[in-house]
Scaffold this motif. Structure first.
Motif, PDB file in Angstrom:
ATOM      1  N   ASP A 241      -0.723  -1.851  -5.543  1.00  0.00           N
ATOM      2  CA  ASP A 241      -2.099  -1.350  -5.627  1.00  0.00           C
ATOM      3  C   ASP A 241      -2.701  -1.202  -4.237  1.00  0.00           C
ATOM      4  O   ASP A 241      -3.377  -0.217  -3.949  1.00  0.00           O
ATOM      5  N   ASP A 242      -2.449  -2.176  -3.379  1.00  0.00           N
ATOM      6  CA  ASP A 242      -2.931  -2.087  -1.997  1.00  0.00           C
ATOM      7  C   ASP A 242      -2.311  -0.895  -1.292  1.00  0.00           C
ATOM      8  O   ASP A 242      -2.986  -0.159  -0.571  1.00  0.00           O
ATOM      9  N   LEU A 243      -1.021  -0.692  -1.501  1.00  0.00           N
ATOM     10  CA  LEU A 243      -0.323   0.420  -0.863  1.00  0.00           C
ATOM     11  C   LEU A 243      -0.865   1.757  -1.358  1.00  0.00           C
ATOM     12  O   LEU A 243      -1.065   2.685  -0.569  1.00  0.00           O
ATOM     13  N   ALA A 244      -1.141   1.848  -2.644  1.00  0.00           N
ATOM     14  CA  ALA A 244      -1.722   3.075  -3.201  1.00  0.00           C
ATOM     15  C   ALA A 244      -3.086   3.339  -2.577  1.00  0.00           C
ATOM     16  O   ALA A 244      -3.415   4.488  -2.256  1.00  0.00           O
ATOM     17  N   ASP A 245      -3.870   2.285  -2.372  1.00  0.00           N
ATOM     18  CA  ASP A 245      -5.183   2.436  -1.730  1.00  0.00           C
ATOM     19  C   ASP A 245      -5.038   2.934  -0.297  1.00  0.00           C
ATOM     20  O   ASP A 245      -5.805   3.781   0.160  1.00  0.00           O
ATOM     21  N   VAL A 246      -4.048   2.427   0.418  1.00  0.00           N
ATOM     22  CA  VAL A 246      -3.818   2.853   1.800  1.00  0.00           C
ATOM     23  C   VAL A 246      -3.465   4.334   1.838  1.00  0.00           C
ATOM     24  O   VAL A 246      -4.010   5.099   2.647  1.00  0.00           O
ATOM     25  N   PHE A 247      -2.562   4.760   0.961  1.00  0.00           N
ATOM     26  CA  PHE A 247      -2.190   6.177   0.925  1.00  0.00           C
ATOM     27  C   PHE A 247      -3.380   7.060   0.550  1.00  0.00           C
ATOM     28  O   PHE A 247      -3.549   8.144   1.097  1.00  0.00           O
TER      29      PHE A 247
ATOM     30  N   MET B 190       9.770 -16.560  -4.750  1.00  0.00           N
ATOM     31  CA  MET B 190       8.931 -16.229  -3.596  1.00  0.00           C
ATOM     32  C   MET B 190       8.855 -14.715  -3.453  1.00  0.00           C
ATOM     33  O   MET B 190       9.864 -14.027  -3.459  1.00  0.00           O
ATOM     34  N   ASP B 191       7.660 -14.214  -3.305  1.00  0.00           N
ATOM     35  CA  ASP B 191       7.430 -12.774  -3.179  1.00  0.00           C
ATOM     36  C   ASP B 191       7.439 -12.402  -1.695  1.00  0.00           C
ATOM     37  O   ASP B 191       6.636 -12.902  -0.911  1.00  0.00           O
ATOM     38  N   ASN B 192       8.362 -11.517  -1.300  1.00  0.00           N
ATOM     39  CA  ASN B 192       8.475 -11.119   0.104  1.00  0.00           C
ATOM     40  C   ASN B 192       7.647  -9.885   0.439  1.00  0.00           C
ATOM     41  O   ASN B 192       7.690  -9.418   1.571  1.00  0.00           O
ATOM     42  N   ASN B 193       6.910  -9.340  -0.527  1.00  0.00           N
ATOM     43  CA  ASN B 193       6.082  -8.169  -0.274  1.00  0.00           C
ATOM     44  C   ASN B 193       4.796  -8.593   0.430  1.00  0.00           C
ATOM     45  O   ASN B 193       4.125  -9.526   0.027  1.00  0.00           O
ATOM     46  N   PHE B 194       4.481  -7.887   1.504  1.00  0.00           N
ATOM     47  CA  PHE B 194       3.261  -8.187   2.233  1.00  0.00           C
ATOM     48  C   PHE B 194       2.059  -7.490   1.606  1.00  0.00           C
ATOM     49  O   PHE B 194       0.935  -7.932   1.746  1.00  0.00           O
ATOM     50  N   LEU B 195       2.313  -6.375   0.926  1.00  0.00           N
ATOM     51  CA  LEU B 195       1.258  -5.625   0.253  1.00  0.00           C
ATOM     52  C   LEU B 195       1.630  -5.451  -1.210  1.00  0.00           C
ATOM     53  O   LEU B 195       2.790  -5.262  -1.542  1.00  0.00           O
ATOM     54  N   SER B 196       0.636  -5.479  -2.053  1.00  0.00           N
ATOM     55  CA  SER B 196       0.900  -5.161  -3.456  1.00  0.00           C
ATOM     56  C   SER B 196       0.971  -3.647  -3.593  1.00  0.00           C
ATOM     57  O   SER B 196       0.514  -2.907  -2.724  1.00  0.00           O
TER      58      SER B 196
END
Length: 51
Positions: free
Chosen positions: A9-15, A1-7
């Protein structure tokens, strides 16, 4: 089970989006200016007491 809410790649896009937002200086209110002055006086008195 993956506990990350963001990938990653998504986090890089946010930054990337955050960095593209221009900085905007918001003028201080009179209350904020007065508070800043009081804070500076407290620091000044503290430093004078340390000498």
């Amino acid at each position: 089970m993956d506990n990350n809410f963001l990938s990653m790649d998504d986090l890089a896009d946010v930054f990337e989006q955050l960095e593209s937002i221009p900085d905007k200086e918001v003028p201080l209110t009179e209350e904020e200016i007065a508070s800043q002055r009081r804070y500076e006086e407290i620091i000044k008195k503290h430093k004078e007491g340390q000498v």
